[in-house]
Design a protein around this motif. Structure first.
Motif, PDB file in Angstrom:
ATOM      1  N   ARG A 157      26.460  17.406 -28.569  1.00 49.64           N
ATOM      2  CA  ARG A 157      27.463  18.465 -28.541  1.00 49.64           C
ATOM      3  C   ARG A 157      28.571  18.073 -27.564  1.00 49.64           C
ATOM      4  NH1 ARG A 157      26.008  24.690 -28.301  1.00 49.64           N
ATOM      5  NH2 ARG A 157      25.673  24.183 -30.489  1.00 49.64           N
ATOM      6  N   ALA A 158      29.740  17.868 -28.105  1.00 49.43           N
ATOM      7  CA  ALA A 158      30.911  17.482 -27.307  1.00 49.43           C
ATOM      8  C   ALA A 158      32.084  18.267 -27.853  1.00 49.43           C
ATOM      9  CB  ALA A 158      31.155  15.977 -27.417  1.00 49.43           C
ATOM     10  N   PHE A 159      32.338  19.403 -27.271  1.00 52.60           N
ATOM     11  CA  PHE A 159      33.316  20.326 -27.827  1.00 52.60           C
ATOM     12  C   PHE A 159      34.736  19.797 -27.667  1.00 52.60           C
ATOM     13  CE2 PHE A 159      35.775  24.238 -28.121  1.00 52.60           C
ATOM     14  CZ  PHE A 159      35.245  24.760 -29.281  1.00 52.60           C
ATOM     15  N   ALA A 160      35.582  20.059 -28.670  1.00 54.62           N
ATOM     16  CA  ALA A 160      36.967  19.579 -28.628  1.00 54.62           C
ATOM     17  C   ALA A 160      37.843  20.460 -29.497  1.00 54.62           C
ATOM     18  CB  ALA A 160      37.041  18.135 -29.101  1.00 54.62           C
ATOM     19  N   ALA A 161      39.144  20.402 -29.253  1.00 56.49           N
ATOM     20  CA  ALA A 161      40.090  21.173 -30.054  1.00 56.49           C
ATOM     21  C   ALA A 161      41.211  20.282 -30.582  1.00 56.49           C
ATOM     22  CB  ALA A 161      40.655  22.334 -29.242  1.00 56.49           C
ATOM     23  N   CYS A 162      42.100  19.801 -29.693  1.00 57.86           N
ATOM     24  CA  CYS A 162      43.291  19.086 -30.167  1.00 57.86           C
ATOM     25  C   CYS A 162      43.000  17.676 -30.645  1.00 57.86           C
ATOM     26  CB  CYS A 162      44.359  19.040 -29.072  1.00 57.86           C
ATOM     27  SG  CYS A 162      43.991  17.875 -27.728  1.00 57.86           S
ATOM     28  N   ARG A 163      42.040  16.998 -30.014  1.00 61.13           N
ATOM     29  CA  ARG A 163      41.683  15.607 -30.301  1.00 61.13           C
ATOM     30  C   ARG A 163      42.840  14.644 -30.058  1.00 61.13           C
ATOM     31  NH1 ARG A 163      36.824  15.065 -33.243  1.00 61.13           N
ATOM     32  NH2 ARG A 163      35.877  17.100 -33.614  1.00 61.13           N
ATOM     33  N   GLU A 164      43.784  15.050 -29.219  1.00 63.48           N
ATOM     34  CA  GLU A 164      44.952  14.233 -28.904  1.00 63.48           C
ATOM     35  C   GLU A 164      45.153  14.044 -27.406  1.00 63.48           C
ATOM     36  OE1 GLU A 164      48.305  16.047 -30.720  1.00 63.48           O
ATOM     37  OE2 GLU A 164      47.750  15.481 -32.759  1.00 63.48           O
ATOM     38  N   GLY A 165      44.250  14.562 -26.585  1.00 70.20           N
ATOM     39  CA  GLY A 165      44.403  14.413 -25.146  1.00 70.20           C
ATOM     40  C   GLY A 165      45.429  15.322 -24.526  1.00 70.20           C
ATOM     41  N   ILE A 166      45.673  16.505 -25.134  1.00 74.15           N
ATOM     42  CA  ILE A 166      46.695  17.395 -24.588  1.00 74.15           C
ATOM     43  C   ILE A 166      46.173  18.793 -24.263  1.00 74.15           C
ATOM     44  CG2 ILE A 166      48.629  16.206 -25.664  1.00 74.15           C
ATOM     45  CD1 ILE A 166      48.643  18.357 -27.831  1.00 74.15           C
ATOM     46  N   CYS A 167      44.949  19.134 -24.677  1.00 76.16           N
ATOM     47  CA  CYS A 167      44.485  20.505 -24.440  1.00 76.16           C
ATOM     48  C   CYS A 167      43.441  20.613 -23.341  1.00 76.16           C
ATOM     49  CB  CYS A 167      43.946  21.121 -25.729  1.00 76.16           C
ATOM     50  SG  CYS A 167      42.285  20.560 -26.208  1.00 76.16           S
ATOM     51  N   GLY A 168      42.701  19.556 -23.074  1.00 78.35           N
ATOM     52  CA  GLY A 168      41.711  19.569 -22.002  1.00 78.35           C
ATOM     53  C   GLY A 168      40.352  20.109 -22.382  1.00 78.35           C
ATOM     54  N   THR A 169      40.167  20.510 -23.635  1.00 80.83           N
ATOM     55  CA  THR A 169      38.899  21.100 -24.042  1.00 80.83           C
ATOM     56  C   THR A 169      37.725  20.142 -23.880  1.00 80.83           C
ATOM     57  OG1 THR A 169      40.137  22.360 -25.690  1.00 80.83           O
ATOM     58  CG2 THR A 169      37.763  22.367 -25.907  1.00 80.83           C
ATOM     59  N   CYS A 170      37.940  18.866 -24.146  1.00 75.93           N
ATOM     60  CA  CYS A 170      36.836  17.899 -24.143  1.00 75.93           C
ATOM     61  C   CYS A 170      36.631  17.233 -22.787  1.00 75.93           C
ATOM     62  CB  CYS A 170      37.062  16.834 -25.215  1.00 75.93           C
ATOM     63  SG  CYS A 170      38.421  15.700 -24.843  1.00 75.93           S
ATOM     64  N   GLU A 171      37.244  17.758 -21.734  1.00 75.22           N
ATOM     65  CA  GLU A 171      37.112  17.149 -20.413  1.00 75.22           C
ATOM     66  C   GLU A 171      35.636  17.020 -20.038  1.00 75.22           C
ATOM     67  OE1 GLU A 171      38.953  17.496 -15.905  1.00 75.22           O
ATOM     68  OE2 GLU A 171      39.135  19.186 -17.295  1.00 75.22           O
ATOM     69  N   THR A 172      35.242  15.830 -19.630  1.00 75.89           N
ATOM     70  CA  THR A 172      33.841  15.514 -19.371  1.00 75.89           C
ATOM     71  C   THR A 172      33.707  14.797 -18.036  1.00 75.89           C
ATOM     72  OG1 THR A 172      33.437  15.301 -21.750  1.00 75.89           O
ATOM     73  CG2 THR A 172      31.815  14.277 -20.275  1.00 75.89           C
TER      74      THR A 172
END
Length: 334
Positions: A278-293
């Motif tokens: 499970r690796a949550f993400a939204a933009c997939r472009e490095g601009i929203c910060g959702t997938c910060e790990t």
């Protein structure tokens, strides 16, 4: 319900930031400029909303069209019962803004995730705010906070024309601190005049289309480190030479107990998802910060448009949708 929709509605994986996901109702909708609408989002039961600070954005989760879109909060952080966003209709986009314009009228409900802030207003005696078009949205509450705190500040705001520039009426109350530059009347923003003399007492905040952000970055190369804070509409371009030297590497997912191989043409996010991590993400472009790990070991090669130079040098977190490994092995909190 489709697999894509299930993924959109899934709760975020544990990470450096947690945020709520809730259904909100459109309490008001207004036209803010040509092609721009504002939505005021409220809790259907009248409950207070999570606190936020200037620079924060929220995700609108749109399972009907399989998209998640990020919009800056541009209202009053002191108002715990309403969140305001402004959405520019982008005819050439993937359909997110069109869906908002066409489907989210007053009374409609929408799944919202956040707020999240990777563009905070840090303390400074002086601010220079630079906005291009709809990039005014995250800067609007920053201006209000700087004014309330008695700071020295100035806003340069450019757009195609006055009719396309949102919130001009609200900004008029600040008088000469706000300099409006409709391109059809005054040409491009006077960046050379505003930025050619570096200042030790100032922070520069810029949001707008890529040509504007790139131009501001070029003008700020001689300014003190981290004087410039930017927020982009799209991914930061990756230099061809950096892309060419991309190599494969190993990722150890600490919490999942898996070791994954990431090929040169793959992202950590894609490989993790394929392995069932499970690796949550939204933009997939490095601009929203959702997938910060969190990075537990190894050195990241940062390709996002979020972290500051200091944060990248610290290497504590990374955006796994675009960033890679500077070496052969990373241990991540996944």
């Amino acid at each position: 319900m489709s697999v894509d929709t299930m993924e959109l509605l899934a709760p975020p994986a544990p990470g450096p930031r947690q945020e709520c996901t809730t259904v909100l109702r459109v309490g008001a909708r207004e036209s803010a400029a040509q092609g721009v609408v504002t939505l005021t989002l409220v809790d259907p039961a009248g409950r207070p909303l999570p606190r936020w600070t200037p620079g924060a954005h929220i995700d609108l989760v749109l399972p009907e069209i399989g998209l998640v879109r990020q919009y800056s909060l541009c209202g009053d952080p002191a108002d715990r019962y309403a969140w305001r966003i402004a959405v520019l209709l982008e005819p050439g986009g993937r359909g997110g803004s069109r869906h908002v314009h066409e489907a989210l009228g007053r009374g409609a409900t929408v799944l919202v995730r956040g707020p999240r802030n990777h563009f905070p207003l840090d303390p400074s005696p002086r601010y220079l705010f630079i906005a291009g078009g709809i990039g005014i949205t995250p800067l609007l509450p920053m201006v209000a906070e700087a004014e309330a705190a008695g700071r020295d500040w100035e806003l340069l705001y450019g757009g195609r024309s006055r009719s396309s520039m949102a919130f001009l009426d609200e900004l008029a109350s600040y008088g000469s601190r706000v300099r409006i530059h409709p391109q059809d009347e005054a040409g491009l923003l006077p960046l050379a005049q505003a930025l050619d003399a570096p200042r030790l007492d100032s922070l520069v905040y810029c949001c707008g289309p890529e040509p504007l952000v790139t131009a501001v970055e070029g003008r700020c190369t001689d300014w003190p480190v981290d004087s410039l804070r930017t927020e982009r509409f799209s991914a930061r371009p990756v230099p061809p030479e950096q892309e060419e030297r991309s190599t494969g590497f190993e990722v150890v997912c600490h919490r999942s107990g898996l070791t994954l191989d990431v090929a040169p043409h793959e992202s950590i996010l894609d490989v993790a998802e394929r392995a069932g991590v499970r690796a949550f993400a939204a933009c997939r472009e490095g601009i929203c910060g959702t997938c910060e790990t969190r990075v537990l070991d190894g050195v990241a090669e940062h390709r996002d448009a979020i972290l500051t130079d200091r944060q990248k040098a610290a290497g504590e977190t990374m955006m796994i949708c675009v960033s890679r490994c500077r070496g052969s092995r990373l241990v991540l909190d996944l």
